[in-house]
Write a protein that holds these residues in place. Structure first.
Motif, PDB file in Angstrom:
ATOM      1  N   MET A   1       0.817  -1.202   0.000  1.00  0.00           N
ATOM      2  CA  MET A   1       0.000   0.000   0.000  1.00  0.00           C
ATOM      3  C   MET A   1       0.855   1.258   0.000  1.00  0.00           C
ATOM      4  O   MET A   1       0.489   2.248  -0.598  1.00  0.00           O
ATOM      5  CB  MET A   1      -0.939  -0.011   1.196  1.00  0.00           C
ATOM      6  CG  MET A   1      -1.783   1.231   1.272  1.00  0.00           C
ATOM      7  SD  MET A   1      -3.014   1.090   2.556  1.00  0.00           S
ATOM      8  CE  MET A   1      -3.388   2.781   2.793  1.00  0.00           C
ATOM      9  N   SER A   2       1.977   1.286   0.674  1.00  0.00           N
ATOM     10  CA  SER A   2       2.753   2.515   0.796  1.00  0.00           C
ATOM     11  C   SER A   2       3.198   3.069  -0.552  1.00  0.00           C
ATOM     12  O   SER A   2       3.370   4.261  -0.705  1.00  0.00           O
ATOM     13  CB  SER A   2       3.951   2.311   1.717  1.00  0.00           C
ATOM     14  OG  SER A   2       4.834   1.355   1.158  1.00  0.00           O
ATOM     15  N   ASP A   4       1.379   3.198  -3.208  1.00  0.00           N
ATOM     16  CA  ASP A   4       0.231   3.879  -3.797  1.00  0.00           C
ATOM     17  C   ASP A   4      -0.258   5.050  -2.958  1.00  0.00           C
ATOM     18  O   ASP A   4      -1.114   5.806  -3.384  1.00  0.00           O
ATOM     19  CB  ASP A   4      -0.939   2.899  -3.967  1.00  0.00           C
ATOM     20  CG  ASP A   4      -0.597   1.785  -4.938  1.00  0.00           C
ATOM     21  OD1 ASP A   4       0.230   2.005  -5.840  1.00  0.00           O
ATOM     22  OD2 ASP A   4      -1.160   0.688  -4.772  1.00  0.00           O
ATOM     23  N   LEU A   5       0.271   5.186  -1.769  1.00  0.00           N
ATOM     24  CA  LEU A   5      -0.188   6.212  -0.838  1.00  0.00           C
ATOM     25  C   LEU A   5       0.440   7.552  -1.189  1.00  0.00           C
ATOM     26  O   LEU A   5       1.652   7.655  -1.339  1.00  0.00           O
ATOM     27  CB  LEU A   5       0.194   5.816   0.591  1.00  0.00           C
ATOM     28  CG  LEU A   5      -0.276   6.722   1.709  1.00  0.00           C
ATOM     29  CD1 LEU A   5      -1.801   6.754   1.769  1.00  0.00           C
ATOM     30  CD2 LEU A   5       0.274   6.234   3.029  1.00  0.00           C
ATOM     31  N   GLU A   6      -0.392   8.570  -1.337  1.00  0.00           N
ATOM     32  CA  GLU A   6       0.107   9.901  -1.669  1.00  0.00           C
ATOM     33  C   GLU A   6      -0.199  10.860  -0.522  1.00  0.00           C
ATOM     34  O   GLU A   6      -1.348  11.044  -0.146  1.00  0.00           O
ATOM     35  CB  GLU A   6      -0.543  10.427  -2.947  1.00  0.00           C
ATOM     36  CG  GLU A   6      -0.036  11.786  -3.340  1.00  0.00           C
ATOM     37  CD  GLU A   6      -0.672  12.321  -4.610  1.00  0.00           C
ATOM     38  OE1 GLU A   6      -0.765  13.545  -4.737  1.00  0.00           O
ATOM     39  OE2 GLU A   6      -1.082  11.507  -5.452  1.00  0.00           O
ATOM     40  N   VAL A   7       0.830  11.434   0.036  1.00  0.00           N
ATOM     41  CA  VAL A   7       0.696  12.481   1.038  1.00  0.00           C
ATOM     42  C   VAL A   7       1.135  13.769   0.369  1.00  0.00           C
ATOM     43  O   VAL A   7       2.286  13.904  -0.050  1.00  0.00           O
ATOM     44  CB  VAL A   7       1.564  12.197   2.291  1.00  0.00           C
ATOM     45  CG1 VAL A   7       1.474  13.341   3.278  1.00  0.00           C
ATOM     46  CG2 VAL A   7       1.155  10.879   2.929  1.00  0.00           C
ATOM     47  N   SER A   8       0.223  14.729   0.254  1.00  0.00           N
ATOM     48  CA  SER A   8       0.534  15.936  -0.507  1.00  0.00           C
ATOM     49  C   SER A   8       1.372  16.935   0.278  1.00  0.00           C
ATOM     50  O   SER A   8       2.226  17.603  -0.273  1.00  0.00           O
ATOM     51  CB  SER A   8      -0.752  16.600  -0.995  1.00  0.00           C
ATOM     52  OG  SER A   8      -1.556  16.970   0.102  1.00  0.00           O
TER      53      SER A   8
END
Length: 95
Positions: A1-2, A4-8
């Motif tokens: 998952m990490s 695909d994870l987006e932190v803006s």
């Protein structure tokens, strides 16, 4: 998952110590700048804006100001970002 994870962006608010506070004027009103909003951008750089209250009192508008290029303020931002990183890394999850 990490992958695909987006932190803006991540943001923290930092209280400016009394000795480092300054004033600036916007829209004909003078503000004492007391808080820095520091954002960690996706590329790892920091962005910072200052906020405060009108010298004349009251709430005034929520107006951002640039932060002067002073070594003491740069050190405050750097120290606060480092401390925020420590706190984030030590999080204990929800609840």
């Amino acid at each position: 998952m990490s992958g695909d994870l987006e932190v803006s962006a991540l943001a923290i608010n930092v209280t400016v110590p009394e000795a480092l506070r300054w004033t600036d004027t916007r829209r004909g009103e003078t503000f004492t700048l007391t808080t820095l909003n520091v954002r960690l951008l996706p590329d790892g750089r920091l962005a910072v804006k200052a906020y405060g209250r009108p010298v004349s009192g009251g709430r005034g508008g929520y107006v951002s100001f640039p932060v002067p290029d002073e070594p003491e303020l740069a050190a405050l931002v750097s120290e606060a970002a480092g401390r925020a990183g420590e706190l984030w890394a030590a999080h204990r999850g929800l609840g």
